[in-house]
Write a protein that holds these residues in place. Structure first.
Motif, PDB file in Angstrom:
ATOM      1  N   ARG A   8      -1.452  -1.847  -6.068  1.00 35.91           N
ATOM      2  CA  ARG A   8      -2.824  -2.219  -5.767  1.00 35.91           C
ATOM      3  C   ARG A   8      -2.910  -3.733  -5.539  1.00 35.91           C
ATOM      4  O   ARG A   8      -2.286  -4.508  -6.250  1.00 35.91           O
ATOM      5  CB  ARG A   8      -3.748  -1.818  -6.913  1.00 35.91           C
ATOM      6  N   ARG A  28       0.838  -1.204   0.000  1.00 31.83           N
ATOM      7  CA  ARG A  28       0.000   0.000   0.000  1.00 31.83           C
ATOM      8  C   ARG A  28       0.870   1.251   0.000  1.00 31.83           C
ATOM      9  O   ARG A  28       0.607   2.209  -0.746  1.00 31.83           O
ATOM     10  CB  ARG A  28      -0.911  -0.013   1.225  1.00 31.83           C
ATOM     11  N   ASN A  77       2.283   2.057  -3.371  1.00 35.74           N
ATOM     12  CA  ASN A  77       1.279   2.320  -4.412  1.00 35.74           C
ATOM     13  C   ASN A  77       1.055   1.129  -5.334  1.00 35.74           C
ATOM     14  O   ASN A  77       0.751   1.295  -6.520  1.00 35.74           O
ATOM     15  CB  ASN A  77       1.671   3.559  -5.235  1.00 35.74           C
TER      16      ASN A  77
END
Length: 340
Positions: free
Chosen positions: A273, A268, A271
């Protein structure tokens, strides 16, 4: 409490007899739930016990029988992990449920150092417990060796590779790890890494072997990192290392749910997903799995049942009706959620 601060005198069976107006033998038969006592006598003795505050001297009874009526639960983990790992708590509760039904007391013994190992081994030799259940025993574990040498009734949760002749209960870590890795591969992942742990134990070794077996020729040792403990911090450090080695990584098998939770937090922060960029699976189906965001796909292992069966194996030995060295594997299942 007495005025001078000394301990109050403990009520004895003689006090009960005097209060009830019964013989000491009659009182003894009531206390020990023996037959041939009239209802009137039993009622009178029970009323006298309540009035004088008599409490049975369990220590004296144990001294006569040479039994402590206590079973030790030895957890070979750092103190921090003992509190962090929900599986240990579930095993403990399962163990305690069985022991309490048989009027045995559970004694928790946590080993965090070599000094702890020496202290606990001496405790076991002193006869303070009638048997032991050992969680997280390693290869070359001094406590496991001490238990083997003492000959005390025992059972392992898991199976140290260098100890034989002591019953164990566990799961098929190899098959479970292979099955969930195959499920992860089935989501069209092409570059899958693993955050392995506890490779000095059968569970850690077998989970890595199952992962390797599922990948076959696609297995890349460069995409495996390993750490000593099934801990959240292992997931944090391991995920950072895997991303440094392979920024295009698209799948991760974490050797435990707590490791997976750490990995998800790093993804997380980076970045990535989940599951769109990276699919993540864990192992245990512990409380960690549902706290994760997204909820974790994982292997469910029956921690409570492991504790229950280990306790049953020790109690069976105390009754003299268990087969030493016999192992039992309980079933696992895959719980598929949103992380993969």
């Amino acid at each position: 409490m007495s005025i001078d601060g000394s301990r109050p005198r403990r009520a004895t069976i003689h006090d009960v007899a005097a209060e009830a107006g019964m013989s000491r033998g009659t009182v003894s038969r009531v206390i020990n739930a023996e037959p041939y006592v009239s209802d009137d006598a039993r009622i009178a003795v029970e009323a006298a016990i309540a009035k004088v505050g008599y409490v049975r001297n369990t220590a004296a009874r144990n001294l006569r029988s040479q039994r402590s009526h206590a079973i030790g639960l030895i957890v070979h983990e750092p103190h921090s992990l003992f509190l962090e790992d929900p599986n240990i708590g579930a095993i403990l509760l399962g163990t305690n449920a069985v022991l309490s039904q048989s009027d045995y007391q559970l004694v928790s013994l946590v080993i965090d150092s070599d000094r702890d190992s020496d202290r606990v081994a001496e405790y076991l030799r002193g006869g303070f417990v009638d048997g032991v259940i050992i969680i997280s025993a390693r290869a070359g574990d001094p406590i496991a060796r001490a238990v083997e040498k003492i000959g005390i009734p025992a059972a392992f949760v898991g199976h140290p590779p260098d100890i034989s002749g002591i019953p164990f209960v566990g799961i098929d870590n190899f098959a479970a790890a292979r099955a969930i890795t195959e499920r992860l591969i089935g989501t069209h992942r092409t570059k899958i890494g693993m955050i392995a742990s506890a490779l000095d134990r059968d569970s850690g070794q077998d989970r890595l072997s199952g992962f390797r077996s599922a990948l076959g020729d696609a297995f890349d040792p460069h995409l495996v990192v390993d750490f000593p403990l099934y801990a959240y911090s292992s997931g944090v450090d391991g995920m950072r290392e895997l991303l440094a080695r392979a920024p295009d990584l698209d799948g991760v098998f974490a050797a435990s749910d707590s490791i997976a939770a750490g990995a998800l937090d790093v993804l997380r922060e980076s970045n990535r997903r989940v599951p769109e960029d990276v699919g993540v699976v864990g192992f245990d189906d512990s409380a960690w799995a549902l706290r994760c965001r997204p909820a974790l796909s994982t292997v469910r292992q029956p921690a409570d049942a492991l504790g229950r069966m280990a306790a049953q194996r020790v109690l069976a030995q105390l009754r003299g009706d268990d087969t030493p060295g016999e192992g039992t594997l309980l079933e696992t299942s895959i719980v598929w959620r949103d992380s993969a």
